[in-house]
Structure formats: structure tokens, C-alpha cells
Design an enzyme around this catalytic site. Structure first.
Site: not given
Ligand code: PGA
Length: 256
Positions: A93, A165
Site C-alpha cells: 500500500h 491506486e
């Protein structure tokens, strides 16, 4: 392919709050077979929630774990310890990359450790605002994608999910601009092309690709109809139960 709706709770909710949320979410959701609803609570909540969760409706994901199984790694939790507790784990992430300094080498080891321990990694990739401004998006995406997958065998590709993302679209970042579906489409196309070149057409087609970045009930439909997008990774909006349920309902409508 199923549609994946993944709620990333980040560092939010006490264990008690997480348990109440999960209880309410299970009550609110019908058993949608073709939608895989996943929530990623803090590590400390995973064990109790794993005893509470109805896996026919909801699966658990870890937000992170360490790639070695045991040893002198103070403060870490291993994928081995999480096996049987979670079905999925976020890996790479952007908050791990940019706040905690994770690089592609470490992320590759984590992807492999997840697979080795029967946890499906959700490999997160995405360019920063300045990388986009300098036209580096394609290089960054290719490097993070192939780098993150570099330690798994070709046969294990079918256990991996990719989440695109763009860092500049994540709601907690200062800039937080919404990505347009066209911008998402372009990068998802590149992800599929890169996977096809590296692993062949069939294997590439079977990899779920999720989008994340300020997803909410009003923009979810637009992202879910982007060709090649199989689901959403939702941060802020997943903390509000009614919004998360609405996003799942949107996914159901888009599917039918
Ligand atoms: P956001 O977070 O939906 O709040 O932008 C997404 C994420 O960081 O996974």
C-alpha cells in the site's frame, strides 16, 4: 469473474468498534455470491473478528504483514501467523511505501510470503502526483507491478490481485484529486498489457484488477464500468457503514 469490494480501514476503530461494525455489516448484507466483500481491519482486530465473521458474506484481509515466518523481528506479525485468520492481505500500500519506506524488493518478498501461506495478496501500485506530472506513470506502474510479482512463480499468478491506486487520488493525501474513469482506464490497460507480456494472455485476463482512490457511493459505478476493472479498494468511505453498503449495492447493480 467476481467483483471485489475491499474496505481498507487503515488505523481506525478499536477492536470493540470493529466488532460492532462487522456485526452490523453482516446484518445489512444479503449473501451476494458474485461479490466478494472484504474488510481489512487493524492487525489486533483480525483474530477476534475471524471468530465472528460469516465467511459466506465477508472475508478478512490484513493491511500488512512481514515476509519472514518467525524470528528476531520485534513488532512484526508474519503471514504464517495470519494464515487461517485472513483470506487476503494488502501488500505494498502506498502508505507503507511512502511513510514506512517499503521498496519493491521487500514488497516482492511479502507477495511471495502471502502466497506461500495461502493468503491472497492484493498488490497495491500507483504513481505519485509528481511522477504523473513528469510523465513517469507508465514506468512506475510497470516497475511496481513486475517488481512486486518478481518472487512468485508463474503458476501462482492466479492467486494475486492488483489494486491500482494513484497516490494523488487517495483521500488522505493533501492534493486528493478524483481520478477520471478515462485516467483509470488508461492505466488498467497498461497493467493488463504488462501482465500479458510477462505471463501470457490467459493468465493475465484472470488477474482481478481493483481501483482505489477516494471511491464513494456516487463515483463507484463510474469506476466499476471501466473495462478491465474488477473491483474497488475503498478507504475513507468504508469507515461509514451506510456508504460501504451503498458501494456494494452499486457493484451489484453494475453486475446485473
Ligand atoms: P481512500 O483510500 O478511499 O480514502 O482514498 C484508499 C486507500 O488508501 O486504500
Amino acid at each position: 469473474m467476481k467483483t471485489y469490494i475491499v474496505g481498507n480501514w487503515k488505523l481506525n476503530f478499536t477492536v470493540g468498534e470493529a466488532s460492532i461494525y462487522l456485526h452490523k455489516l453482516m446484518k445489512a448484507l444479503p449473501n451476494y455470491r458474485d461479490i466478494e466483500v472484504v474488510v481489512a481491519p487493524s492487525t489486533i482486530a483480525l483474530q477476534p473478528l475471524s471468530l465472528q465473521v460469516d465467511r459466506h458474506k465477508i472475508r478478512l484481509a490484513a493491511q500488512n504483514a512481514f515476509y519472514r515466518d518467525f524470528g528476531a523481528f520485534t513488532g512484526e506479525t508474519s503471514f504464517l501467523q495470519l494464515s487461517g485468520v485472513v483470506n487476503y492481505a494488502l501488500v505494498g500500500h502506498s502508505e507503507q511505501r511512502y511513510i514506512f519506506g517499503e521498496d519493491d524488493k521487500m514488497i516482492a518478498k511479502k507477495t511471495a510470503a502471502a502466497v506461500r501461506n495461502r493468503i491472497q495478496p492484493i498488490l497495491c501500485i500507483g504513481e505519485t502526483e509528481s511522477e504523473r506530472a513528469f510523465n513517469e506513470t507508465a514506468d512506475v506502474i510497470r516497475d511496481q507491478l513486475l517488481g512486486g510479482l518478481s518472487e512468485i512463480s508463474d503458476d501462482d499468478l492466479d492467486k494475486v490481485l492488483i489494486a491500482y491506486e494513484p497516490v494523488w487520488a487517495i483521500s488522505s493525501t493533501k492534493v486528493a484529486k478524483l481520478a477520471t474513469p478515462d485516467e483509470v482506464a488508461e492505466v488498467v490497460k497498461l497493467i493488463r498489457k504488462t501482465l500479458t507480456e510477462a505471463y501470457g494472455k490467459k493468465a493475465a485476463e484472470n488477474v482481478p484488477v481493483l481501483f482505489g482512490g477516494s471511491v464513494n457511493p456516487s463515483n463507484a459505478g463510474g469506476y466499476l464500468t471501466v473495462p478491465g476493472v474488477n473491483g474497488l479498494l475503498v478507504g475513507g468511505s468504508s469507515l461509514i457503514l451506510s456508504e460501504f453498503v451503498d458501494i456494494i449495492e452499486v457493484a451489484k447493480r453494475v453486475q446485473s
